[in-house]
Design a protein around this motif. Sequence first.
Motif, PDB file in Angstrom:
ATOM      1  N   VAL A 235       0.839  -1.196   0.000  1.00 33.23           N
ATOM      2  CA  VAL A 235       0.000   0.000   0.000  1.00 33.23           C
ATOM      3  C   VAL A 235       0.875   1.248   0.000  1.00 33.23           C
ATOM      4  N   ILE A 236       0.546   2.186  -0.881  1.00 34.31           N
ATOM      5  CA  ILE A 236       1.235   3.474  -0.905  1.00 34.31           C
ATOM      6  C   ILE A 236       0.695   4.310   0.251  1.00 34.31           C
ATOM      7  N   SER A 237       1.493   4.454   1.288  1.00 35.33           N
ATOM      8  CA  SER A 237       1.044   5.203   2.459  1.00 35.33           C
ATOM      9  C   SER A 237       0.682   6.635   2.069  1.00 35.33           C
ATOM     10  N   ARG A 238      -0.458   7.075   2.538  1.00 32.49           N
ATOM     11  CA  ARG A 238      -0.848   8.466   2.275  1.00 32.49           C
ATOM     12  C   ARG A 238       0.161   9.438   2.871  1.00 32.49           C
ATOM     13  N   HIS A 239       0.938   8.978   3.862  1.00 31.35           N
ATOM     14  CA  HIS A 239       1.877   9.871   4.535  1.00 31.35           C
ATOM     15  C   HIS A 239       3.074  10.232   3.669  1.00 31.35           C
ATOM     16  N   ILE A 240       3.242   9.546   2.546  1.00 30.18           N
ATOM     17  CA  ILE A 240       4.250   9.960   1.567  1.00 30.18           C
ATOM     18  C   ILE A 240       3.951  11.366   1.053  1.00 30.18           C
ATOM     19  N   TYR A 241       2.695  11.788   1.146  1.00 30.07           N
ATOM     20  CA  TYR A 241       2.263  13.084   0.624  1.00 30.07           C
ATOM     21  C   TYR A 241       2.208  14.144   1.730  1.00 30.07           C
TER      22      TYR A 241
ATOM     23  N   ARG B  82       8.744   2.637  -3.858  1.00 26.61           N
ATOM     24  CA  ARG B  82       9.447   2.039  -2.716  1.00 26.61           C
ATOM     25  C   ARG B  82       8.631   2.139  -1.442  1.00 26.61           C
ATOM     26  N   CYS B  83       7.322   2.020  -1.591  1.00 22.96           N
ATOM     27  CA  CYS B  83       6.455   2.143  -0.414  1.00 22.96           C
ATOM     28  C   CYS B  83       6.602   0.961   0.536  1.00 22.96           C
ATOM     29  N   ASP B  84       7.354  -0.079   0.147  1.00 26.46           N
ATOM     30  CA  ASP B  84       7.638  -1.160   1.082  1.00 26.46           C
ATOM     31  C   ASP B  84       8.516  -0.686   2.223  1.00 26.46           C
ATOM     32  N   ARG B  85       9.285   0.395   2.013  1.00 29.15           N
ATOM     33  CA  ARG B  85      10.133   0.937   3.059  1.00 29.15           C
ATOM     34  C   ARG B  85       9.837   2.406   3.352  1.00 29.15           C
ATOM     35  N   VAL B  86       9.439   3.176   2.338  1.00 32.67           N
ATOM     36  CA  VAL B  86       9.148   4.604   2.547  1.00 32.67           C
ATOM     37  C   VAL B  86       7.714   4.756   3.038  1.00 32.67           C
ATOM     38  N   HIS B  87       7.578   5.208   4.267  1.00 33.77           N
ATOM     39  CA  HIS B  87       6.251   5.385   4.878  1.00 33.77           C
ATOM     40  C   HIS B  87       5.792   6.836   4.836  1.00 33.77           C
ATOM     41  N   MET B  88       6.741   7.761   4.921  1.00 34.31           N
ATOM     42  CA  MET B  88       6.388   9.176   5.011  1.00 34.31           C
ATOM     43  C   MET B  88       7.422  10.000   4.260  1.00 34.31           C
ATOM     44  N   ALA B  89       6.960  11.111   3.695  1.00 40.12           N
ATOM     45  CA  ALA B  89       7.852  12.100   3.098  1.00 40.12           C
ATOM     46  C   ALA B  89       7.223  13.469   3.300  1.00 40.12           C
ATOM     47  N   ASN B  90       8.055  14.491   3.415  1.00 37.33           N
ATOM     48  CA  ASN B  90       7.572  15.847   3.691  1.00 37.33           C
ATOM     49  C   ASN B  90       8.286  16.832   2.790  1.00 37.33           C
ATOM     50  N   ILE B  91       7.558  17.389   1.830  1.00 37.64           N
ATOM     51  CA  ILE B  91       8.165  18.369   0.934  1.00 37.64           C
ATOM     52  C   ILE B  91       8.428  19.655   1.690  1.00 37.64           C
ATOM     53  N   ALA B  92       9.533  20.303   1.355  1.00 35.86           N
ATOM     54  CA  ALA B  92       9.930  21.535   2.022  1.00 35.86           C
ATOM     55  C   ALA B  92       9.758  22.709   1.047  1.00 35.86           C
ATOM     56  N   GLN B  93       8.865  23.644   1.379  1.00 31.76           N
ATOM     57  CA  GLN B  93       7.960  23.645   2.509  1.00 31.76           C
ATOM     58  C   GLN B  93       6.547  24.060   2.063  1.00 31.76           C
ATOM     59  N   MET B  94       5.659  24.248   3.010  1.00 29.97           N
ATOM     60  CA  MET B  94       4.250  24.406   2.686  1.00 29.97           C
ATOM     61  C   MET B  94       3.907  25.748   2.043  1.00 29.97           C
TER      62      MET B  94
END
Length: 510
Positions: free
Chosen positions: A15-21, A351-363
Amino acid sequence: MTSFIHVNKSEKKEVISRHIYGHFAEHLGRCIYEGIWVGEDSSIPNTRGIRNDVVEALRKLNIPNLRWPGGCFADEYHWKDGIGPRESRPSIVNNNWGKVVENNHFGTHEFLDLCEQLDTEPYICGNVGSGTVQEMQEWVEYITFDGESPMANLRRENGRDQPWKLKYFGVGNENWGCGGKMRVEYYADVYRRYQTFVRSYTDTPIYKIACGPQEADYHWTEVMMREGLGRTEPIPDEVVTDIWEHHRPEMDGLALHFYTRNRANYDSATEFTEEKWFDYMKRTLVMEELVEKHTAIMDKYDPEKTVDLIVDEWGTWFKVEPGTNPGFLYQQNTLRDALVAGINLNIFNNRCDRVHMANIAQMVNVLQAMILTEGEKMILTPSYHVFEMYKVHQDATLLRVSVSTDTYTYGEDSVPMLNVSASQDESGKVHISVCNLDPNNAEPLTCNLDGIGSFSKASGRVLTAEAMNAHNTFSDPNRIKPEAFDEIELKDNEVSVTVPSKSVLVFEVQ
């Protein structure tokens, strides 16, 4: 040449974690003050001091989490300065970003109010660099404890009876740099000490994120996976272990930071040639190598993939806009940034098997921002539009793709022309996101969906422009935005499209 994509259904159902976004809002320049917080007495429409227009726009992205208060600002932030009556809060100097004086009017209560307005998970970064263990422990208690205690009662005195929900907590930020210039061998011990006191006061455990490597510092990852997990050596592939059944790890995530930039000579965000376009496409593709190599190290110590890779700072970094404070990192956002965003999100999806979250810089108003503001005016950037187009991947099942594509060549160097990820949502709809890195040539693309389902309808949206440096301005806020893309042919579960040059295309098949 025609590019080909074969879409494969994975037996693992990753599952592509929504937290990648996820997103990032630091006390830096005009991100918080002016960008998000204007105060309750402002003529700009607001709810309890938070800009209504910014919240309304960001809600359309389905933002899953928001990281705060930094960044380097977190390394000197003492949370008790930002609670209580605003007129009584001490002013502080922002030593990292322009040495401006801040009045602390935006603190814990205001941030968590923003998260509630956005319907997003707060991700708080604690101060390891200059803070104490007690300070960090008391912050978590203040936010989350529902019983009788000094910190819970202090929260009630400040107007909040019920605790907030807090899942994500970062135990330090860039401790190899602005967070204390620590060696990883030292930080690993500091991390284990501090995280011990980040206690869960509810039935939901706090998800603890350790400071991870800067870019390609693979030694940092090696040490943190060994020491952070309390393991003295990698686990052999043939060993089947039930260690996690009886011992919860002390580290849930490891944070990687990587910016697409030219450290030797920061370039203009808007004035560039094709040489610079190509350079930044190549630079951002390094993210794939970093994720792969850090993941390989993590797999040695954690084959069960219990610890996640958290890419909680990423994005483009250019020269500030002329005439603005160099410490505010205010830059424009062009079609080039949109391609960078799409490429990175595709990498994280795959790579959602290992990447759970990502945070673009910045809002807002900083680096690769979603939104730019000028007084009461607000514009959406090309990067914003990519996040809006890609939100269909959030919590969808990853579809593995085999891609055969031409190359985009500039001079004697080249990169793959197309960059792709795909997913299938609960209703069975398939979404395929394609970035064409070539600014000069469109590319015919055939996509085979055999084995995925039976489909009869296809539609799409595309983000592109005539100029590589197309961007939105306050006088022309809609110069670049997504448009309907109808030139899609679907026959016998095979999709045929021609991907425009320098574009981000997302198409849906159902």
